[in-house]
Structure formats: C-alpha cells, structure tokens
Scaffold this motif. Structure first.
Motif, PDB file in Angstrom:
ATOM      1  N   SER A 288       4.345  -6.791  -1.342  1.00 51.62           N
ATOM      2  CA  SER A 288       3.884  -5.232  -1.534  1.00 51.62           C
ATOM      3  C   SER A 288       2.375  -5.498  -1.614  1.00 51.62           C
ATOM      4  CB  SER A 288       4.365  -5.108  -3.123  1.00 51.62           C
ATOM      5  OG  SER A 288       3.692  -5.745  -4.124  1.00 51.62           O
ATOM      6  N   CYS A 289       1.811  -3.874  -1.276  1.00 47.31           N
ATOM      7  CA  CYS A 289       0.407  -3.843  -1.132  1.00 47.31           C
ATOM      8  C   CYS A 289       0.032  -2.756  -2.215  1.00 47.31           C
ATOM      9  CB  CYS A 289       0.142  -3.694   0.199  1.00 47.31           C
ATOM     10  SG  CYS A 289      -1.686  -3.358   0.252  1.00 47.31           S
ATOM     11  N   TRP A 290      -0.965  -2.914  -2.900  1.00 42.09           N
ATOM     12  CA  TRP A 290      -1.544  -1.897  -3.946  1.00 42.09           C
ATOM     13  C   TRP A 290      -3.071  -1.614  -3.691  1.00 42.09           C
ATOM     14  CZ3 TRP A 290       1.292  -0.353  -8.222  1.00 42.09           C
ATOM     15  CH2 TRP A 290       0.522   0.308  -9.185  1.00 42.09           C
ATOM     16  N   LEU A 291      -3.356  -0.405  -3.318  1.00 46.28           N
ATOM     17  CA  LEU A 291      -4.656   0.225  -2.884  1.00 46.28           C
ATOM     18  C   LEU A 291      -5.182   0.815  -4.584  1.00 46.28           C
ATOM     19  CD1 LEU A 291      -4.339   1.632   0.425  1.00 46.28           C
ATOM     20  CD2 LEU A 291      -5.095  -0.665  -0.312  1.00 46.28           C
ATOM     21  N   PRO A 292      -5.895   0.201  -5.438  1.00 43.24           N
ATOM     22  CA  PRO A 292      -6.128   1.029  -6.575  1.00 43.24           C
ATOM     23  C   PRO A 292      -7.426   2.014  -6.172  1.00 43.24           C
ATOM     24  CG  PRO A 292      -7.275  -1.166  -6.514  1.00 43.24           C
ATOM     25  CD  PRO A 292      -6.306  -0.995  -5.142  1.00 43.24           C
ATOM     26  N   GLY A 293      -7.800   2.717  -7.317  1.00 42.82           N
ATOM     27  CA  GLY A 293      -8.644   3.579  -7.529  1.00 42.82           C
ATOM     28  C   GLY A 293     -10.022   2.947  -7.198  1.00 42.82           C
ATOM     29  N   GLY A 294     -11.137   3.767  -7.129  1.00 38.80           N
ATOM     30  CA  GLY A 294     -12.365   3.156  -6.975  1.00 38.80           C
ATOM     31  C   GLY A 294     -13.388   4.265  -6.427  1.00 38.80           C
ATOM     32  N   TYR A 295     -14.142   3.845  -5.676  1.00 37.82           N
ATOM     33  CA  TYR A 295     -15.195   4.945  -4.721  1.00 37.82           C
ATOM     34  C   TYR A 295     -15.024   4.926  -3.315  1.00 37.82           C
ATOM     35  CZ  TYR A 295     -16.959   4.693  -9.572  1.00 37.82           C
ATOM     36  OH  TYR A 295     -17.154   4.914 -10.943  1.00 37.82           O
ATOM     37  N   PRO A 296     -13.936   5.167  -2.724  1.00 38.87           N
ATOM     38  CA  PRO A 296     -13.923   5.099  -1.415  1.00 38.87           C
ATOM     39  C   PRO A 296     -14.643   6.151  -0.706  1.00 38.87           C
ATOM     40  CG  PRO A 296     -11.737   5.955  -2.118  1.00 38.87           C
ATOM     41  CD  PRO A 296     -12.603   5.417  -3.254  1.00 38.87           C
ATOM     42  N   GLU A 297     -15.013   7.183  -1.369  1.00 38.95           N
ATOM     43  CA  GLU A 297     -15.527   8.371  -0.962  1.00 38.95           C
ATOM     44  C   GLU A 297     -17.219   7.984  -0.509  1.00 38.95           C
ATOM     45  OE1 GLU A 297     -15.454   8.833  -5.496  1.00 38.95           O
ATOM     46  OE2 GLU A 297     -14.305   8.197  -3.843  1.00 38.95           O
ATOM     47  N   LEU A 298     -17.548   6.813  -1.237  1.00 41.09           N
ATOM     48  CA  LEU A 298     -19.074   6.483  -1.001  1.00 41.09           C
ATOM     49  C   LEU A 298     -18.794   5.331   0.134  1.00 41.09           C
ATOM     50  CD1 LEU A 298     -20.147   5.586  -4.761  1.00 41.09           C
ATOM     51  CD2 LEU A 298     -20.353   7.969  -3.395  1.00 41.09           C
ATOM     52  N   HIS A 299     -17.820   4.868   0.648  1.00 47.52           N
ATOM     53  CA  HIS A 299     -17.704   4.108   1.786  1.00 47.52           C
ATOM     54  C   HIS A 299     -16.886   4.626   2.851  1.00 47.52           C
ATOM     55  CE1 HIS A 299     -19.428   1.126  -1.168  1.00 47.52           C
ATOM     56  NE2 HIS A 299     -18.791   1.520  -2.019  1.00 47.52           N
ATOM     57  N   ALA A 300     -16.719   5.874   3.053  1.00 52.18           N
ATOM     58  CA  ALA A 300     -15.892   6.311   4.123  1.00 52.18           C
ATOM     59  C   ALA A 300     -16.174   5.996   5.462  1.00 52.18           C
ATOM     60  CB  ALA A 300     -15.850   7.896   3.764  1.00 52.18           C
ATOM     61  N   ALA A 301     -17.501   6.071   5.799  1.00 49.33           N
ATOM     62  CA  ALA A 301     -17.688   5.451   7.343  1.00 49.33           C
ATOM     63  C   ALA A 301     -17.044   4.171   7.228  1.00 49.33           C
ATOM     64  CB  ALA A 301     -19.019   5.664   7.626  1.00 49.33           C
ATOM     65  N   ARG A 302     -17.459   3.014   6.335  1.00 52.93           N
ATOM     66  CA  ARG A 302     -16.988   1.556   6.756  1.00 52.93           C
ATOM     67  C   ARG A 302     -15.576   1.463   6.743  1.00 52.93           C
ATOM     68  NH1 ARG A 302     -20.110  -2.182   2.457  1.00 52.93           N
ATOM     69  NH2 ARG A 302     -18.837  -3.656   3.914  1.00 52.93           N
ATOM     70  N   LEU A 303     -14.882   2.409   5.948  1.00 51.36           N
ATOM     71  CA  LEU A 303     -13.671   2.075   6.031  1.00 51.36           C
ATOM     72  C   LEU A 303     -12.932   2.746   7.127  1.00 51.36           C
ATOM     73  CD1 LEU A 303     -12.750   3.290   2.262  1.00 51.36           C
ATOM     74  CD2 LEU A 303     -12.393   0.923   3.116  1.00 51.36           C
ATOM     75  N   ALA A 304     -13.419   3.915   7.692  1.00 53.26           N
ATOM     76  CA  ALA A 304     -12.962   4.456   8.999  1.00 53.26           C
ATOM     77  C   ALA A 304     -13.104   3.491  10.235  1.00 53.26           C
ATOM     78  CB  ALA A 304     -13.634   5.625   9.255  1.00 53.26           C
ATOM     79  N   ALA A 305     -14.120   2.522   9.970  1.00 53.90           N
ATOM     80  CA  ALA A 305     -14.644   1.703  11.124  1.00 53.90           C
ATOM     81  C   ALA A 305     -13.749   0.116  11.028  1.00 53.90           C
ATOM     82  CB  ALA A 305     -15.897   1.399  11.208  1.00 53.90           C
ATOM     83  N   ALA A 306     -12.958  -0.007   9.796  1.00 57.06           N
ATOM     84  CA  ALA A 306     -12.547  -1.155   9.684  1.00 57.06           C
ATOM     85  C   ALA A 306     -11.197  -1.328  10.167  1.00 57.06           C
ATOM     86  CB  ALA A 306     -12.309  -1.433   7.955  1.00 57.06           C
ATOM     87  N   GLU A 307     -11.265  -1.771  11.640  1.00 58.26           N
ATOM     88  CA  GLU A 307      -9.953  -1.529  12.451  1.00 58.26           C
ATOM     89  C   GLU A 307      -9.011  -2.507  12.027  1.00 58.26           C
ATOM     90  OE1 GLU A 307     -11.360  -2.032  16.434  1.00 58.26           O
ATOM     91  OE2 GLU A 307     -12.498  -0.086  16.464  1.00 58.26           O
ATOM     92  N   THR A 308      -9.351  -3.822  11.606  1.00 55.59           N
ATOM     93  CA  THR A 308      -8.343  -4.848  11.343  1.00 55.59           C
ATOM     94  C   THR A 308      -7.827  -4.453   9.918  1.00 55.59           C
ATOM     95  OG1 THR A 308      -9.869  -6.732  12.434  1.00 55.59           O
ATOM     96  CG2 THR A 308      -8.075  -7.295  10.615  1.00 55.59           C
TER      97      THR A 308
END
Length: 438
Positions: free
Chosen positions: A292-312
């Motif tokens: 199973s995989c769990w994505l908890p809360g946090g601050y993705p709004e402050l790192h949106a560009a890096r997450l969008a570029a995280a292809e792997t």
C-alpha cells in the motif's frame, strides 16, 4: 504507573505556551528526568518539537476525535516509560466545540478526566493587576479543572512582575515564574502554523536557548512537584485506531509530505506493519515490495514545480496504483489530482490518478473537526464506517473532476458539509485527515 503529569494551558493561542512547553521539556530533561510531551487536539507540528526537546515521541490526545476508551489507552501508553508528562493545550485551555461533556477537544477535558493539574501561561504584556482577574476566572470556571499555578509570560520589568505576582497570589494561586519579553523566543511560522521541527535549521540550539530561559525564569522544582499521577477511569482499548493499510506501507516523507499523526504511525508498527519511507522530492517512488502507499499531508503547494518534474516518482506511483491501494490526505490528495495551482498562479501537472484540480492561489481557509462516513472501502476504513478527523488547509478544489466521492462529511457537531474527496479504482484521497474511528 508512576509517571506524573500536568497540562500547560493559556487563555488563547499566541500566549506563548508552546515556547514555554518546549523550553520546560528540555529543562526538565537536563535534570535527568524522563520527560514526554503530549498535545491536546489535532496538531501535527507541536509533537515534533516535543520529541526534539525530549528524545521521546510525542502524541496527540484528542477528546473529540478519540473515543474515551481509546483516549484512556493512549494516556496509559504515554505515561509508560516516562517520569513526567507535559501536555500542551491547543488554543485556549477551555476552547473546544459543543459536542457533549468531556468530548469537546479542549485541553480542559484531559485535565478533568484524568485529574491532571493545569499550569496557566498568561501573556501579561499590557496589563498588571488585571492578570489576577483572568487567573481567577480560570481557577473558578470549571471545578473539575484545577489551576495549580501561573507562569507570567512577556513580562516587561521587575516592577511589572511584582505587580502581577502580588495580585495573582492574593487570590490564592502561586506564581511559579516570569518569562521576560524576548523576540528571540519566537518560533518561525507559515500559513499552516509553525515551521516543523524537522525543517528548523538549528533546532537543537534553539531548544537549548528556550531551556536556558526557562531555567532562569521558572521554579522547575516547584513545577515538577505540581505534576500528579493520572486517574485512569479504565484500561482503555485500541479498537478505534485506524488500522494499518497494509503489511508494508510505502509512506511519502519529506518537506512536501510530513503530516502523520504520531499515534497512527505507532499503532501501525505495533500492529506488525512496516513503514517504508520514500521521498517524492528526491524523485523516489514507493518500493515494489510494499502493498500500500500513503501520501500524507504537508506542503506540496510550496514544491509543486519539483513534484511536477519528478518523473521517476510519477511513473512508479502510477504503476503501483494499478495493483495496490494508494491513499492521499490533504497535501497528498492535492498531488493525486490532475494539477495544482501554486501561489503565483502557475499550474503544475500532478499525478492525474484522480481528476480534480486544486489551487493555492485562490485560497480559502478550511479548519475544523470532521466526521466522514465512507462511501467506499479505502485504506482508512470500510464503506459505511464513520471516521473522525480534521481539516486545516488553505488550498481549494477549483475543478472537482468526475470521480466518485470518497465520503460524506459533517463538522464536529454533525452538521452536514457534503461529499468529500475522490475514489477511482484503487486510488482514494480527501482533504480530511483521519485521527480515529468514530
């Protein structure tokens, strides 16, 4: 059980009780005591500072979200292996919701249920004798809550301390210290509250400074002597805990994903599950041998560009979701959607495992307790179950997509709010943070 405890309370948020609590925890630890911190209410961040100050994991003790039996069990766990437990109240000591006696979520519920004395932190800036009127109100408001002493915070001078102290002690309450005004004691903040302990660049030095102040300003021996053993109504049980969503749980964990309640993660481990962390910001995905995989809360709004570029990260979690459940809470829910609009209005593609779009540019604060009746099976429960938890976010859904809702939610008093979150295949998510089963 030999551990003793007390509650740190105040008239309101911003009174300085977090700084006093953190400094007091470290100062008592310096004296060789095994000291543990706790937090009333749904706060992710303060337990991290408590753990940093003491070396022992923090815990949330929430009288609204947790059944009395679960609360009793967690209090018993918290007092095991410690000599002194300091529980910090959320907001003001008596602040909660109208949800029945002892189930308001206020720190005073813990004081009353377990017979724990309260240490009142008063911000006395801009007042003197009036501080005694405030203290007297606290001392008489609820006969089941005993105010054991007072700490004066943000005191301006020796004369100021004397005036406040004399007035408060004249009504029969001891003043056990006075903390001077000190801007260096301020904890760094951002839109969801304090910057987390794990992100504070010099956390040890900062906590040591707080402890230095408390050692010089407070009568530590007197405070420690105020603590009392909790009066447990019964042994309690853990039946209302959120069960582990798998045997091996891939947990996103970095600066973008960090909001996991300590009691939830502890229960998963004690139930035999293994938590396998990975960092989306480091372009990592869930391990293949997890179920199973769990994505908890946090601050993705402050790192949106890096997450969008995280292809792997994107490729691996999409592949994972074809055969195993993936669940996202709050920030995790935002990343599961099709896109995330950052504070500057730039739109960044996200995982697309659910169809919604969220925005941090078009902000709307959502804050409060939630009761969620699940509309489908998911990692936090079965269809038809009610889960209690909390929402606190500024992001909003600007395109709901077409996925089925995950839950029907109501506020803490039972007033309906409507459908929440989304589910598609094995993927589920919601802005709602699960605390315990209702």
């Amino acid at each position: 059980m030999t551990a003793r405890g007390l509650i740190i309370g105040a008239p309101r948020s911003g009174s300085g009780k977090t700084s006093v609590t953190i400094g007091l925890l470290r100062a008592l630890r310096r004296q060789g005591l095994a000291v543990r911190g706790a937090k009333s209410g749904p706060d992710y961040i303060d337990p991290g500072f408590h753990e940093a100050a003491t070396g022992l994991p923090g815990v949330n003790l929430d009288s609204w979200a947790m059944t009395p039996a679960l609360l009793d069990a967690l209090v018993a766990q918290t007092f095991e292996g410690a000599e002194v437990v300091i529980a910090e109240s959320a907001m003001g000591l008596f602040d909660g919701i109208q949800a029945g006696q002892g189930r308001t979520g206020a720190g005073s519920d813990l004081a009353a249920r377990y017979g724990l004395p309260a240490l009142l932190v008063l911000d006395v800036s801009g007042q003197s004798t009036t501080a005694a009127a405030v203290a007297k109100g606290f001392a008489t408001y609820n006969p089941d809550v005993r105010i054991a002493g007072v700490v004066l915070n943000r005191a301006g001078s020796d004369r100021h301390i004397r005036l406040c102290s004399e007035a408060i002690e004249a009504i029969g309450l001891p003043v056990v210290g006075a903390v001077p005004r000190n801007p260096d004691m301020a904890l760094p903040e951002r839109h969801l509250g304090l910057v987390q302990a794990s992100e504070h660049g010099a956390i040890e030095a900062f906590i040591d400074r707080l402890a230095d102040v408390m050692e010089s300003a407070l009568d530590l021996e007197r405070i420690a002597a105020m603590a009392q053993r909790p009066q447990l109504p019964g042994p309690g049980d853990l039946a209302a805990m959120i069960p582990p969503p798998g045997q091996r749980i891939a947990l996103a964990q970095d600066a973008a994903f960090s909001f996991v309640y300590p009691h939830v993660a502890r229960h998963w481990r004690e139930a035999g599950a293994e938590i396998v962390p990975f960092s989306p910001l480091a372009d990592e995905g869930p391990a293949e041998d997890c179920d199973s995989c769990w994505l908890p809360g946090g601050y993705p709004e402050l790192h949106a560009a890096r997450l969008a570029a995280a292809e792997t990260f994107q490729a691996r979690i999409v592949a994972f979701s074809h055969t195993r459940p993936v669940h996202g809470e709050c920030g995790g829910y935002m990343v599961l959607g099709g896109a995330l609009e950052d504070a500057d209005g730039a739109l960044h593609p996200m995982l697309g495992l659910l169809g919604h779009t969220t925005s941090f540019a078009r902000r709307k604060m959502n804050l409060g307790y939630r009761q969620a009746r699940l509309l489908g099976d998911c990692p936090i429960g079965r269809a038809g179950e009610t889960i209690r938890g909390h929402e606190f976010h500024y992001a909003r859904v600007i395109d709901p997509g077409t996925d089925d809702a995950l839950a029907e939610i109501a506020d803490g008093t039972g007033t309906s709010i409507g459908p929440s979150g989304g589910r598609r295949g094995l993927v589920t998510g919601t802005f709602f943070h699960a605390i315990a089963r209702g």
